[in-house]
Write an enzyme that holds these catalytic residues in place. Sequence first.
Site, PDB file in Angstrom:
ATOM      1  N   HIS A   1      -1.641  21.294 -59.825  1.00 19.64           N
ATOM      2  CA  HIS A   1      -1.627  22.719 -59.468  1.00 19.64           C
ATOM      3  C   HIS A   1      -2.195  22.948 -58.073  1.00 19.64           C
ATOM      4  O   HIS A   1      -2.739  22.031 -57.456  1.00 19.64           O
ATOM      5  CB  HIS A   1      -2.394  23.541 -60.514  1.00 19.64           C
ATOM      6  CG  HIS A   1      -3.821  23.113 -60.705  1.00 19.64           C
ATOM      7  ND1 HIS A   1      -4.187  21.950 -61.342  1.00 19.64           N
ATOM      8  CD2 HIS A   1      -4.989  23.701 -60.327  1.00 19.64           C
ATOM      9  CE1 HIS A   1      -5.496  21.836 -61.352  1.00 19.64           C
ATOM     10  NE2 HIS A   1      -6.021  22.892 -60.731  1.00 19.64           N
TER      11      HIS A   1
ATOM     12  N   HIS B   1      -3.490  19.417 -56.370  1.00 16.79           N
ATOM     13  CA  HIS B   1      -4.444  18.480 -56.974  1.00 16.79           C
ATOM     14  C   HIS B   1      -4.364  18.540 -58.486  1.00 16.79           C
ATOM     15  O   HIS B   1      -3.849  19.494 -59.045  1.00 16.79           O
ATOM     16  CB  HIS B   1      -5.886  18.813 -56.551  1.00 16.79           C
ATOM     17  CG  HIS B   1      -6.391  20.106 -57.146  1.00 16.79           C
ATOM     18  ND1 HIS B   1      -6.017  21.345 -56.668  1.00 16.79           N
ATOM     19  CD2 HIS B   1      -7.218  20.353 -58.204  1.00 16.79           C
ATOM     20  CE1 HIS B   1      -6.600  22.295 -57.383  1.00 16.79           C
ATOM     21  NE2 HIS B   1      -7.329  21.723 -58.332  1.00 16.79           N
TER      22      HIS B   1
ATOM     23  N   ARG C   1      -8.527  37.312 -53.033  1.00 17.35           N
ATOM     24  CA  ARG C   1      -8.248  36.849 -54.391  1.00 17.35           C
ATOM     25  C   ARG C   1      -9.497  36.176 -54.943  1.00 17.35           C
ATOM     26  O   ARG C   1     -10.252  35.554 -54.190  1.00 17.35           O
ATOM     27  CB  ARG C   1      -7.086  35.850 -54.336  1.00 17.35           C
ATOM     28  CG  ARG C   1      -6.780  35.181 -55.641  1.00 17.35           C
ATOM     29  CD  ARG C   1      -5.555  34.286 -55.552  1.00 17.35           C
ATOM     30  NE  ARG C   1      -5.277  33.752 -56.869  1.00 17.35           N
ATOM     31  CZ  ARG C   1      -5.700  32.574 -57.291  1.00 17.35           C
ATOM     32  NH1 ARG C   1      -6.385  31.776 -56.505  1.00 17.35           N
ATOM     33  NH2 ARG C   1      -5.434  32.173 -58.519  1.00 17.35           N
TER      34      ARG C   1
ATOM     35  N   ASP D   1      -7.268  18.337 -61.580  1.00 19.78           N
ATOM     36  CA  ASP D   1      -8.731  18.400 -61.671  1.00 19.78           C
ATOM     37  C   ASP D   1      -9.241  17.059 -62.204  1.00 19.78           C
ATOM     38  O   ASP D   1      -8.760  16.581 -63.228  1.00 19.78           O
ATOM     39  CB  ASP D   1      -9.157  19.538 -62.612  1.00 19.78           C
ATOM     40  CG  ASP D   1      -8.800  20.906 -62.035  1.00 19.78           C
ATOM     41  OD1 ASP D   1      -8.735  21.025 -60.799  1.00 19.78           O
ATOM     42  OD2 ASP D   1      -8.589  21.847 -62.822  1.00 19.78           O
TER      43      ASP D   1
END
Length: 537
Positions: free
Chosen positions: A463, A407, A473, A409
């Site tokens: 990204h 995607h 994570r 942002d």
Amino acid sequence: MEEELLMSDSEIKASRTIRLILLSFGFPIDLTSFVRQHSVWEYPVGTYKNVSGSDRALCHDCPPQGLPHRVLYIPVRGAVAETPCLYKCISDRYHMPNCYTSAEFYTEFLIWKPIVGHRRAWSSIVGIYHLENVSLLTSYIYRVASIYVVCKYMSPLMELSASNIVLSPASSSDSKDENNNEGFVFDSNMLQKQGNMMPKEFIWPSGDLAINTTQEELKEPLVDLAIMRNGDEEAIANAAEVVRRACLKHGFFQVVNHGVEPELIDAAYNEIDSIFKLPLSKKLSAKRKPGGVSGYSGAHADRYSSKLPWKETFSFLFNHQSISNSQIVDYFNSVLGEDLHQTGRVYQKYCEAMKELSLIIMELLAISLGVDRLHYRRFFQDGDSIMRCNYYPPCTSSTLTLGTGPHTDPTSLTILHQDQVGGLQVFSDNKWLAVRPRSQALVINIGDTFMALSNGRYKSCLHRALVNTYKERRSLVFFVCPRDDKTVKPPENLLCKNEGRKYPDFTWSNLFEFTQNHYRADVATLQSFIHWQSNNS
Ligand SMILES: C=C1C[C@]23C[C@H]1CC[C@H]2[C@]1(C)CCC[C@@](C)(C(=O)O)[C@H]1[C@@H]3C(=O)O
Ligand SMILES: O=C(O)CCC(=O)C(=O)O
Ligand SMILES: [Fe+2]
């Protein structure tokens, strides 16, 4: 190619005979309808679909001649190899939001693994129909038997175990609405105990996955922001040039000496645990409301029914000019109670630091674009940003899913810190490149709204985030946004004689609304939004 994969007439005859033999041993004669009756998948084994949409009626029967070969395609969907596929859905990956064949493959694999061992289970599933010394009879019996076992014995098991992970509503799965899955809950604690039973909702199309990606790293610039405090104009001009190049190429750079205390970043990470280690019921009491961004979300499972991200998120709004200096504290108190008071205080400070930093970066971006140095600082001074804590549980099937799918942002600028586990990747030079985690640095990426503010000069960074098989994570994300009613348009001096407007005016409020109610943010959010806006004005 497709022709080669189909059975010849003599093979079809032979398979009919085999069916009869199998029937006399108690196996079902009509495999497809048998499978359908016993299937737990939304789109049952033996069907395919080559159009977009999430409705069982869109699914067709697989061609009967193709069924025995299906095993070859299954590993492809399970992301093993790129083989031409009879069932068009793979190449048409974005049109297959609910293709669950990899679940089918994995179930089958799990059945054979304890019997013949990992290697043989794998190679036989992938290659049995291509082995010359395996007769059609053997391969067909193998196939029928495995589908029979899957349907008869594994389906109820899958249904049972899946209900621990994803609690589905009582109604049948084909009545699911892509945007309204009220009854689904993502329980990451359960998932970790779950072993390798991967719910189909989390399986991403092979084209989106991490297959065939190397660990090659992105060579993004590291910009030293101390220069912005020292006022060395030459150093600032050099930094602006570095930023300009990165933003023209992929929209991504990192900053060091950014002025945010390392202790504050550490504290923000500790508080991620305070949130996500809460009992599920507590987290659900702070659940994000439809159409809004604030609150808890488990895999966005109440919003989407496929390609679920393997993550939990907790988000909240930060008004840049709030008269209250406790807006975040108040939010935490209101949704999670007094116990999370300290968490609220930490994020209050963190957001204030992020806002200050974002305004400094806005100055650097303005210099890099050659516009008035204070232009973007002023524009974002009264912004309404979004802070998000991301928690990605470990995932035994990490190659089948994504923490955050590909995607850009939709927001303006993103300031992100990822922990040492790593997993953030940027798409540049036609490949996915890993972003090396740097504890001292903050990651900056351009979002769609800033792309529009730069008249399309700066790239909104594409990204995604991978999940790790063994480690949890975490990441901290500050999405800088303008005040929601401000008109998003580039400054006049970016529009020279030959350069027209790349995007029409819009407000952040409209783009945000689009991502919450009409479109799932992905690689094409801004273009789709512009199109939608022009049809709706
Ligand atoms: C406007 C927004 C949409 C998202 C939340 C905020 C800021 C970033 C967006 C998001 C993170 C982009 C990736 C996809 C998304 C669905 C996600 O995985 O979380 C996006 C957010 C969202 O709609 O929740
Ligand atoms: O967790 C990450 O590294 C990336 C998250 C992200 O891209 C997002 O939340 O928009
Ligand atoms: Fe993102």
